[in-house]
Design a protein around this motif. Structure first.
Motif, PDB file in Angstrom:
ATOM      1  N   SER A  69       0.565  -0.433  -0.212  1.00 58.91           N
ATOM      2  CA  SER A  69       0.383   0.781   0.239  1.00 58.91           C
ATOM      3  C   SER A  69       0.493   1.392   0.158  1.00 58.91           C
ATOM      4  O   SER A  69       2.006   1.714   0.729  1.00 58.91           O
ATOM      5  CB  SER A  69      -0.695  -0.176   1.174  1.00 58.91           C
ATOM      6  N   LEU A 128       1.517   8.782  -5.869  1.00 61.50           N
ATOM      7  CA  LEU A 128       0.689   8.419  -7.213  1.00 61.50           C
ATOM      8  C   LEU A 128       0.775   8.979  -8.210  1.00 61.50           C
ATOM      9  O   LEU A 128      -0.877   8.832  -9.467  1.00 61.50           O
ATOM     10  CB  LEU A 128      -0.091   9.313  -6.897  1.00 61.50           C
ATOM     11  N   ALA A 179      -7.331  10.317  -4.097  1.00 60.14           N
ATOM     12  CA  ALA A 179      -6.645   9.366  -3.022  1.00 60.14           C
ATOM     13  C   ALA A 179      -6.768   9.735  -1.965  1.00 60.14           C
ATOM     14  O   ALA A 179      -7.618   8.875  -1.439  1.00 60.14           O
ATOM     15  CB  ALA A 179      -5.410   9.437  -3.813  1.00 60.14           C
ATOM     16  N   ILE A 193     -13.121  -0.251  -8.684  1.00 57.98           N
ATOM     17  CA  ILE A 193     -11.416  -0.134  -8.478  1.00 57.98           C
ATOM     18  C   ILE A 193     -10.784  -0.132  -6.882  1.00 57.98           C
ATOM     19  O   ILE A 193     -10.240  -0.529  -6.258  1.00 57.98           O
ATOM     20  CB  ILE A 193     -10.757   1.377  -8.832  1.00 57.98           C
ATOM     21  N   GLY A 206      -8.657  -3.051  -4.028  1.00 55.36           N
ATOM     22  CA  GLY A 206      -8.102  -2.171  -3.198  1.00 55.36           C
ATOM     23  C   GLY A 206      -7.726  -3.130  -2.123  1.00 55.36           C
ATOM     24  O   GLY A 206      -6.553  -2.633  -1.750  1.00 55.36           O
ATOM     25  N   GLY A 213      -4.267  -2.846  -3.176  1.00 59.18           N
ATOM     26  CA  GLY A 213      -3.909  -2.034  -2.222  1.00 59.18           C
ATOM     27  C   GLY A 213      -3.617  -2.054  -0.513  1.00 59.18           C
ATOM     28  O   GLY A 213      -3.086  -1.457  -0.069  1.00 59.18           O
ATOM     29  N   TYR A 263      -4.991   2.903  -3.999  1.00 62.24           N
ATOM     30  CA  TYR A 263      -4.611   1.921  -5.099  1.00 62.24           C
ATOM     31  C   TYR A 263      -3.210   1.547  -4.684  1.00 62.24           C
ATOM     32  O   TYR A 263      -1.576   1.627  -3.838  1.00 62.24           O
ATOM     33  CB  TYR A 263      -3.677   3.300  -6.046  1.00 62.24           C
ATOM     34  N   TYR A 271       0.923   1.942  -9.565  1.00 58.04           N
ATOM     35  CA  TYR A 271      -0.812   2.037 -10.675  1.00 58.04           C
ATOM     36  C   TYR A 271      -1.463   2.602 -10.438  1.00 58.04           C
ATOM     37  O   TYR A 271      -2.122   2.359 -10.875  1.00 58.04           O
ATOM     38  CB  TYR A 271      -0.898   0.004 -10.438  1.00 58.04           C
ATOM     39  N   ALA A 272      -1.126   3.571  -9.691  1.00 59.94           N
ATOM     40  CA  ALA A 272      -1.750   4.531  -9.209  1.00 59.94           C
ATOM     41  C   ALA A 272      -2.327   5.132 -10.319  1.00 59.94           C
ATOM     42  O   ALA A 272      -3.964   5.334 -10.209  1.00 59.94           O
ATOM     43  CB  ALA A 272      -1.006   5.420  -7.683  1.00 59.94           C
ATOM     44  N   LEU A 304      -4.904   3.642 -12.688  1.00 59.84           N
ATOM     45  CA  LEU A 304      -6.310   3.829 -11.919  1.00 59.84           C
ATOM     46  C   LEU A 304      -6.673   4.972 -11.902  1.00 59.84           C
ATOM     47  O   LEU A 304      -7.656   4.472 -11.517  1.00 59.84           O
ATOM     48  CB  LEU A 304      -5.983   3.385 -10.956  1.00 59.84           C
ATOM     49  N   ILE A 305      -6.270   5.886 -11.539  1.00 59.74           N
ATOM     50  CA  ILE A 305      -6.304   7.267 -11.086  1.00 59.74           C
ATOM     51  C   ILE A 305      -7.510   7.843 -12.534  1.00 59.74           C
ATOM     52  O   ILE A 305      -7.702   8.242 -12.530  1.00 59.74           O
ATOM     53  CB  ILE A 305      -5.439   7.864 -10.545  1.00 59.74           C
TER      54      ILE A 305
END
Lengths: 517, 183, 314, 101, 101, 104
Positions: free
Chosen positions: A3, C130, C142, C260, C264, C268, C274, C278-279, C282-283
């Motif tokens: 994370s 991010l 986020a 998503i 997570g 995540g 995230y 890959y943040a 995806l965002i």
């Protein structure tokens, strides 16, 4: 995979909170997309799951003896937003789930898609809005961040307002508009309060805010203004006297199932936030002052609402004004808990009885008022009207409905054995213990008024004289059973020994602000 | 008027491609400042730009289907230049009148029988002539016969407004390619 | 910087003047026009407050679309029967309360702590993880993703509320509030020329939101405005409210966001987290879907409740 | 070179402001709705154009400058369509009072 | 340079304010409607001047959006009046006072 | 006095004006307008707070957290305005009135 956040914390059972929040949201989207008859099916399938989640949350809290906590996105506050459920939240989540399950079962008959069309306006709106109310309520009860709570309040407003005017009559449109304007003013003032808190302390997270308020020597003027503005805004949403103008027409004009949800649950959400604001955010010394004002308004509401309820000609209006009065009781909690005299109890590691009493009032009123509105809906549907003077002898035709109504009334009046009795008993004894006898007088007067206006309903309903009534429409037995079940819930609460209400105290004792430090 | 599928044909696709290229150019103009190093623009940026240009082209083709008829770029360029110039003159004209010690206006209406057929081109003509000094199209009136006339409000009727309009219209028809089958 | 202060003072005075005009204008239409002008100038104030993201939203939503809605309402108000003003007692009380609130707030503004506490450093510090350059987008998608998720649901809810105001017989029809009977040629030309450019700008605003001011709300608003332009002139028709396609579009943004977010849990480590690395994609995916959903929702909010299926009613 | 550009900016922007002023003076002095519309649509567009022109040396080239020009072109398009729209509204109103010429 | 641009912005704002006073006074709705046009150009000009003077990023994008929606605002002015069947044109009505003064 | 304080005072005045209008304006549309003024005053105050916070750190920026919240609130305010206007239009259709007077 890792994370991104490092400081995140979550308790065991924390994901349950996410589930409680997101289940109604997901169901809402599904019901909206599928539409038609599927909307109802989605709701009826989701409600039991949601009830199960609420039970699981309560069980987890009891099992751990501590509150549940979850940092969303792994971002710890103050940057992130977290969810939090203590015993009080769990109690309210549970109450919400039970009432909504009952409302869902009850509303099936009213919001069926008529044969011949694939979709109709009112059913789609009702079922999706019901889920939205649920999502909003859960978000309010779980929220731990002032702005997140603002979004939750708005979610609730957008769900509740259209419920008011589902029938589309001019009166309900006007009522909905008035409700919307009040609610919007309330949310804007709440938002302003949040902004000021952020400006003064740089966080919106309730525990952090509370800690910073407690540590800083003088309280920032911005915080005082913020608390005042937030309280004013939330009072408008709770419809506490004198900001109650919108409530009676709105609740009286909504469909019975909608009124039940609005009166039993929606107004409680903003009350819950006032509770959190003064007990969880603000320092106790200030709470003590504000408590007197809030309780004075509550006392006025008890008397004023009772007197106005006495003068109503329509059953639903009577119940709506009764809500006004019963909300007043909730505000008596403030001086009874936040009182120097309650401090010794806290030292013993116990929550004051008034706290339990207040929560019990909240819950038992929710059950009782939902049952009453739905019973009134059955009566109105069966008779074709809900004029009080036309109710003579209804008890013979709809015995179960009237019995349920009477049971719920028992709780409102505070007669034993009922949840209302237990709550009012706790509040009364707290007022005597803390030497605030004047609140006792108010409560007794309120009880008398409640008895009087309920007598106006029950006396003709149970009378055996007069011509037999003719029903416009038969009443389904299953719906009567649902109403009776809810009314029984409100009564059964009074039969449980007080000691088993430990749940409502979990997670509260350590919190700042409850009583004096 | 609803969405009409554009007519097929090579002229159509050529026109659509030209518009698409134009829109992609606009995208570059929009997104360009974000690229610190123009030589190393991420491919995904370009891809999104192409997608956006495709969406814009799709909308453009549906809203304003390309009409057959040749567009003469040279004439079109002259037309645009003329109207830019006209707008400058128009602004100066108004400013001169506004600042003049004695207000020298003789406002009134002028009915101008228009040759351009109704549709996008006439609307374009109206829009362009609203930049011309002293004129403002305010509506249209049916004429005797099948024709139609645009009503102009003029700041000063003493000026040779109608002649100017006729000149503009001729230039526009030349530039956009006149076609009897237009809309 | 006294010149800047003078400019700001001028701006503030102009805004206050327009607000007063909005409150006291004799006609509702005049008041609304005053409000639109007000909204536009407030966008300038946001620039002066260094909040260009907000300025974009205010310009598109606060002034543009809100004005559109309010003007439509002003034109349909009854001409006669002005409502009675409340009694002087209430007005006096309201005046005292409002003045007290304003004075209190003014005092609070003057007394705000010297060291302004803020989350700005934290918000900026976490951005590289991010892959974003615009901290506002980072906050929206986020750090405080839950707010944005619920917010996009609120828009759907507002639309359900709006649709629920239809008459029963009209359900399943198309929204009909926008179609004008005989759009003028100039308007039609505008609706033919402007939307493609608006689409470019809308997509650009969403795309650039990752690194610069902009984002899903701003882009979606511009797209919605362009759609409304074509609806007004009848170049396109609004979809039937019963259609499943339009509903899918409406929930696409929140649904993808939710999906998503749920993923997570596993990828995540938390709901709405995230996975590292890959943040950004995806965002951007979430933002793209949100832009689309917001555009459709805003457009339909402007288009009003559905009318009967038998074609548009004048 | 820089001085020349600065001078250019100052002169052009000042000229643009003058045109804005002209538009407002026109609003004040012109007798009726339609003539006032002339003042608005024409003078202000030119004023904006001059301001944009004057700002061109002050922004990053090429993208910043081209964007400014795009802003002006869009505003011009808006002006060219808004003028006739409002003119039509005013004309309809005037026609309601007296027969058309 | 930035001070000059700020002064220019102030001047533009001033003329816009003056123009707004004239326009909002009426007498007809069509007059008031031209406020959109005035702000569409004047507001954008002031914005560009302010933005370039203070070197704020994203101002060109904002100006672009404003210019794009300047026309849209005017459409908002026209549309509600066109939807009443195109005949009863409230724009063509003289002032409709709502509140007695 | 700095520009930020100036806008803060402006926001405070707007809140007062909007609150007053929301209470005393008789027409619903006027109430909705007043609500919008109130809302924008509140957001302006929030923006002032954001500018102070951002100015401390970034020098020439605004607090992104507050900006994001303001954007969210703007969208909510828009949705609320649309809903209120839709209710108003329905009310006018049904009753021909623009006020909530005679129903309470």
């Amino acid at each position: 995979m890792d994370s991104l956040a490092t400081l995140a914390s979550a308790t065991w059972g924390g994901p349950l909170l996410v589930l409680a929040l997101m289940l109604p949201v997901a169901a809402l989207m599904l019901a909206f997309v599928l539409g038609g008859r599927h909307a109802e099916r989605v709701v009826l399938a989701t409600l039991p799951i949601g009830l199960g989640v609420a039970v699981a949350i309560a069980a987890a809290i009891i099992h751990q003896g501590a509150a549940l906590h979850y940092d969303l996105g792994g971002w710890a506050p103050p940057l992130g937003v977290s969810l939090h459920a203590d015993g009080l939240s769990a109690t309210l989540l549970l109450t919400t789930a039970v009432v909504l399950c009952a409302v869902g079962l009850y509303a099936r008959a009213d919001f069926r898609v008529p044969p011949g069309v694939s979709e109709a306006r009112a059913p789609l709106a009702f079922w999706t809005l019901l889920l939205a109310v649920w999502a909003g309520l859960n978000a309010v009860f779980l929220g731990q961040d002032l702005f997140n709570l603002y979004v939750a309040l708005e979610l609730l407003t957008f769900a509740a307002v259209p419920l008011v005017c589902l029938s589309g009559s001019p009166q309900t449109i006007a009522a909905a508009l008035r409700y919307l304007l009040f609610a919007l003013m309330g949310s804007v003032l709440y938002l302003l309060g949040g902004a000021l808190f952020y400006g003064a302390y740089g966080t919106l997270d309730i525990p952090m805010l509370s800690a910073r308020l407690a540590s800083g020597d003088p309280i920032a003027p911005a915080a005082l203004a913020a608390a005042a503005l937030m309280t004013a805004g939330l009072l408008a949403k709770t419809a506490l006297f004198p900001l109650h103008l919108w409530l009676p027409p709105a609740h009286a004009g909504a469909p019975a199932a909608g009124s039940a949800v609005l009166s039993a649950l929606v107004v409680k959400a903003s009350f819950f936030l006032i509770l959190r604001l003064w007990f969880d955010v603000m320092p106790a010394s200030l709470t003590h002052l504000a408590a007197q004002v809030l309780a004075a308004l509550g006392a006025a509401a008890i008397l004023f609402g009772g007197v106005l309820a006495l003068r109503q000609a329509r059953l639903k209006m009577l119940i709506a004004y009764s809500t006004l009065a019963q909300i007043g009781y909730l505000f008596l909690v403030f001086p009874l808990v936040a009182n120097p005299a309650a401090a010794p109890i806290l030292d013993l590691g116990q929550t004051p009885g008034a706290w339990t009493g207040g929560v019990l009032q909240l819950v038992s009123h929710a059950f009782a008022k939902a049952a009453m509105f739905m019973a009134a809906g059955l009566i109105a549907g069966a008779l074709g009207h809900d004029q009080l003077r036309g109710l003579g002898g209804i008890g013979r035709v709809l015995p179960m409905t009237v019995f349920a109504f009477a049971l719920a009334g028992l709780s409102l009046m505070g007669l034993p054995p009922s949840g209302g009795f237990a709550s009012k008993w706790l509040l009364l004894s707290a007022s005597i213990e803390t030497g605030q006898w004047w609140w006792t007088l108010v409560m007794l007067a309120g009880g008398l008024l409640t008895g009087a206006y309920l007598f106006r309903v029950l006396a003709p309903a149970l009378s055996t004289r007069g011509p037999p009534l003719t029903l416009v429409k038969p009443v389904e037995r299953s719906r009567e059973l649902v109403v009776l079940g809810l009314a029984l819930c409100s009564v059964v609460l009074g039969l449980v020994p007080f000691s088993s209400f430990g749940l409502v105290q979990i997670g509260r004792l350590g919190a700042t602000g409850i009583g004096l430090p | 008027m609803t969405v009409r599928p554009g007519p097929g044909g090579s002229g159509f696709s050529r026109d659509a491609t030209a518009r698409g290229a134009g829109f992609f150019g606009c995208w570059l103009l929009l997104a360009g400042p974000g690229w610190s190093n123009p030589a190393a623009v991420p491919a995904v940026d370009v891809a999104v730009g192409l997608l956006a240009a495709a969406a814009a082209t799709w909308a453009s083709v549906h809203l304003l289907p390309p009409t057959p008829g040749r567009v003469r770029l040279g004439a079109l360029g002259r037309l645009l230049l003329r109207f830019l110039w006209q707008s400058i003159v128009g602004g100066s004209d108004v400013a001169r009148r506004a600042f003049a010690p004695r207000l020298s206006l003789q406002p009134g209406y002028l009915v101008y029988p228009v040759r351009t057929p109704p549709g996008p081109r006439r609307a374009l003509f109206g829009a362009l002539t609203s930049l011309v000094p002293g004129t403002l199209p305010v509506g249209s009136e049916p004429q005797a016969g099948a024709g139609c006339a645009l009503v102009y409000h003029c700041l000063d009727l003493r000026q040779p407004v109608a002649d100017g309009l006729a000149k503009d219209e001729a230039l526009m028809i030349q530039g956009c390619g006149e076609d009897a089958t237009d809309v | 910087m006294s010149v800047a202060l003078a400019a700001d003072a001028g701006l503030a005075l102009l805004i206050l003047g327009l607000a007063v005009w909005t409150s006291i204008a004799r006609t509702a239409g005049g008041a609304v026009i005053g409000f639109m002008a007000y909204g536009l100038l407030v966008a300038l104030v946001w620039v002066r407050l260094a909040a260009v993201d907000v300025a974009l939203t205010e310009a598109a939503l606060g002034s543009g679309l809100t004005g559109f809605v309010l003007l439509g309402a002003a034109a349909r108000l009854p001409r006669d029967a002005p409502a009675a003003r409340p009694g002087w007692g209430l007005r006096l009380a309201a005046g005292v309360v409002s003045a007290a609130v304003a004075a209190g707030l003014a005092a609070v503004v003057l007394l705000l702590p010297v060291s302004a506490p803020t989350l700005a450093p934290a918000a900026t510090a976490n951005l590289p993880a991010l892959g974003l350059g615009n901290p506002v987008t980072g906050v929206l998608i986020a750090y405080r993703a839950i707010d944005t998720l619920l917010e996009s649901v609120v828009l759907v809810l507002a639309l359900i509320g709006l649709w629920s105001l239809a008459r029963d017989g009209d359900w399943g029809g198309r929204p009909g509030a926008l179609r004008s009977a005989d759009p003028s040629p100039a308007l039609v030309l505008l609706a033919q020329v402007l939307p493609p450019l608006g689409i470019l700008v809308g997509i650009y605003l969403f795309w650039t939101g990752a690194i610069a001011p902009g984002g899903a709300f701003q882009g979606g608003t511009v797209l919605a405005a362009m759609w409304v332009l074509t609806l007004v002139t009848g170049l396109t028709r609004p979809p039937r409210v019963g259609g499943r396609g339009v509903r899918l579009l409406l929930v696409a943004g929140p649904a993808l966001f939710l999906a998503i977010g749920v993923a997570g849990f596993w990828l995540g480590g938390a709901f709405l987290a995230y996975p590292a690395g890959y943040a950004k994609p995806l965002i951007l995916a979430i933002e793209a879907a949100l832009t689309l959903s917001i555009a459709v929702a805003l457009g339909l909010l402007l288009a009003g409740p559905p009318l009967a299926q038998s074609g548009p009613r004048a | 070179m820089t001085i020349a550009l600065t001078l250019f900016t100052i002169i052009t922007v000042a000229l643009g402001v003058v045109f804005f002023l002209a538009g407002t003076v026109g609003l004040l002095r012109f007798p009726d709705t339609l003539t006032r519309l002339h003042a608005l649509t024409k003078a202000d567009n030119l004023g904006l154009g001059l301001v944009v022109l004057g700002l061109l040396p002050q922004v990053a080239w090429p993208f910043g400058g081209l964007k400014l020009i795009a802003v002006w072109l869009l505003a011009l398009l808006a002006g060219a369509t808004v003028g006739p729209l409002l003119g039509h509204a005013a004309w309809t109103q005037e026609r309601g009072r007296e027969p058309p010429p | 340079m930035s001070e000059f641009l700020l002064i220019a912005a102030l001047c533009v704002l001033g003329t816009v304010a003056l123009g707004l006073v004239v326009i909002l006074r009426g007498p007809t709705e069509a007059d008031r409607l031209s406020a959109a046009q005035l702000l569409g150009t004047g507001g954008v000009a002031a914005l560009l001047l302010l933005g370039v003077a203070t070197d704020t990023t994203g101002v060109a994008d904002l100006a672009l959006v404003l210019a794009l929606l300047a026309a849209f605002a005017a459409v908002a002015f026209i549309t509600p009046f066109g939807t009443n069947g195109g005949r009863a044109d409230p724009v063509a009505q003289p002032d409709r006072p709502q509140d007695p003064e | 006095m700095s520009s930020v304080t100036l806008f803060g005072l402006c926001g405070a005045a707007l809140v007062g004006l909007g609150l007053f209008g929301l209470i005393v304006q008789p027409g619903v549309l006027r109430k909705i307008l007043a609500f919008n003024l109130l809302g924008s005053g509140v957001l302006l105050l929030f923006g002032v707070i954001a500018r102070r916070g951002g100015g401390v750190v970034a020098g020439n920026g605004s607090d992104p957290v507050a900006q994001a919240l303001i954007i969210t609130a703007l969208v909510v305010a828009f949705a609320a305005t649309v809903l209120a206007v839709a209710l108003l239009r329905r009310l006018v259709q049904e009753t021909g009135r623009d006020s909530l007077d005679s129903d309470g």
